[in-house]
Write an enzyme that holds these catalytic residues in place. Sequence first.
Site, PDB file in Angstrom:
ATOM      1  N   HIS A  66     -60.148  82.725  -3.024  1.00 28.19           N
ATOM      2  CA  HIS A  66     -60.351  81.980  -4.266  1.00 28.19           C
ATOM      3  C   HIS A  66     -59.262  82.185  -5.313  1.00 28.19           C
ATOM      4  CE1 HIS A  66     -61.703  85.864  -5.693  1.00 28.19           C
ATOM      5  NE2 HIS A  66     -61.692  85.408  -6.927  1.00 28.19           N
TER       6      HIS A  66
HETATM    7  N1  UDP Z   1     -69.585  87.635  -3.355  1.00 27.05           N
HETATM    8  C1  UDP Z   1     -70.848  87.103  -3.170  1.00 27.05           C
HETATM    9  N2  UDP Z   1     -70.971  85.932  -2.465  1.00 27.05           N
HETATM   10  C2  UDP Z   1     -69.896  85.283  -1.938  1.00 27.05           C
HETATM   11  C3  UDP Z   1     -68.599  85.848  -2.122  1.00 27.05           C
HETATM   12  C4  UDP Z   1     -68.479  87.031  -2.856  1.00 27.05           C
HETATM   13  O1  UDP Z   1     -71.850  87.676  -3.615  1.00 27.05           O
HETATM   14  O2  UDP Z   1     -70.081  84.222  -1.323  1.00 27.05           O
HETATM   15  C5  UDP Z   1     -69.463  88.892  -4.121  1.00 27.05           C
HETATM   16  C6  UDP Z   1     -68.794  90.013  -3.384  1.00 27.05           C
HETATM   17  O3  UDP Z   1     -69.716  90.706  -2.583  1.00 27.05           O
HETATM   18  C7  UDP Z   1     -68.255  90.855  -4.520  1.00 27.05           C
HETATM   19  C8  UDP Z   1     -67.928  89.841  -5.597  1.00 27.05           C
HETATM   20  O4  UDP Z   1     -68.648  88.652  -5.237  1.00 27.05           O
HETATM   21  O5  UDP Z   1     -69.235  91.750  -5.004  1.00 27.05           O
HETATM   22  C9  UDP Z   1     -66.469  89.568  -5.667  1.00 27.05           C
HETATM   23  O6  UDP Z   1     -66.246  88.518  -6.534  1.00 27.05           O
HETATM   24  P1  UDP Z   1     -65.002  87.536  -6.407  1.00 27.05           P
HETATM   25  O7  UDP Z   1     -64.422  87.619  -5.058  1.00 27.05           O
HETATM   26  O8  UDP Z   1     -65.470  86.197  -6.892  1.00 27.05           O
HETATM   27  O9  UDP Z   1     -64.003  88.073  -7.534  1.00 27.05           O
HETATM   28  P2  UDP Z   1     -62.958  89.278  -7.584  1.00 27.05           P
HETATM   29  O10 UDP Z   1     -63.643  90.525  -7.097  1.00 27.05           O
HETATM   30  O11 UDP Z   1     -61.777  88.897  -6.790  1.00 27.05           O
HETATM   31  O12 UDP Z   1     -62.629  89.390  -9.029  1.00 27.05           O
END
Ligand code: UDP
Length: 364
Positions: free
Chosen positions: A207
């Site tokens: 993403h």
């Molecule tokens: N996550 C979720 N469902 C999904 C994809 C990710 O619950 O379909 C959770 C994942 O387990 C983690 C968090 O979202 O706890 C990560 O968020 P994201 O990847 O959106 O953002 P980043 O961590 O890169 O800031």
Amino acid sequence: MKKIVTVLGARPQFIKASVVSHAIAAAGDLREIVIHTGQHFDANMSDVFFEELGMAAPAHQLSIHGGGHGAMTGRMLAEVERLLLIERPDAVLVYGDTNSTLAGALAAVKLHIPVAHVEAGLRSFNMAMPEEVNRILTDRISRWLFTPTHAAEHHLMSEGAAAERVIPVGDVMYDVALHHGQRASAFNGVMRQLELKSASFALVTVHRAENTDQPERLAMVASALESVADHIPVVWPVHPRTRAELMRQGRLDGLATRIKLIEPVGYLDMVQLEMSAAVIATDSGGVQKEAFFHGVPCVTLRNETEWTELLTSGWNRLAPPVSVDVIRDAVLDAIGTRGDSISPYGLGDAAQRIVRQLSVDLLA
Ligand code: UDP
């Protein structure tokens, strides 16, 4: 009783806030008011986390999303300021590195309300990332810099942050994993629906703007994952932004014949998928760490990562989306590998440490 306003708006922030909000409620001497900016708004990107992680509905819902970074952040800034003038909190709490983080911190500091930044000090050293700009600016104007790792602490100190502002607490996502991991392992939703067996598939999330906003990069990731799917089933919960770009490229239907493309899932389903995967390929920060928490090898689809301790310990490796072969080989080679035994994210009590520090300083 002192009042804290939490400003959040994106999926990982709901997950991180869940443990801190519980700790605030348990502390007894602090009251929390939550402002949801609306940056993420689909039920499966927002509501599901409040329900599954037992969080109260936000007191204020701003419904601000879409538009350019400047327009979105600007609208949030104006609206958060308006609410802070009404709520008049003793501190504002923000998480991570999104536009909601920066808008919350900036609105607060301009009203002379001290800011607490959870997940402070992370650096990718890539200023082209919107997240890097947001986190550097938020760190600069925060009173409390709650760091998740030694590397984060080190970055802040080397940038000249005063030592008393830098407070090592560990990573709240580790707290969440410990707290809810057991529930997730008993959760049998999406795994059963997809008829997946443990350790039989690769789990993917993509993403980051650097991948979704560069059409050739996303196309390369998609082609590489099709190639991985010739060897092992691939499960991909597709972020709304990524889905829109794949659709625009006319790739979605073709991909769906080779890869299990699903809607974003709730936290418990996600952790269940992570725990059961043979390998995880991701550009998410949170998912890189969760792979490690659950002992699953990870491939990061980026040029760099903020979570460098997972690279040096061998749990993670970078596969910059520069060629289909690089990505495919990295994913297939990672299967079955393990890293060193390390424990870089604290003791699982980061939320309590954060709340204890805020109580001590606000009630002093
Ligand atoms: N996550 C979720 N469902 C999904 C994809 C990710 O619950 O379909 C959770 C994942 O387990 C983690 C968090 O979202 O706890 C990560 O968020 P994201 O990847 O959106 O953002 P980043 O961590 O890169 O800031």
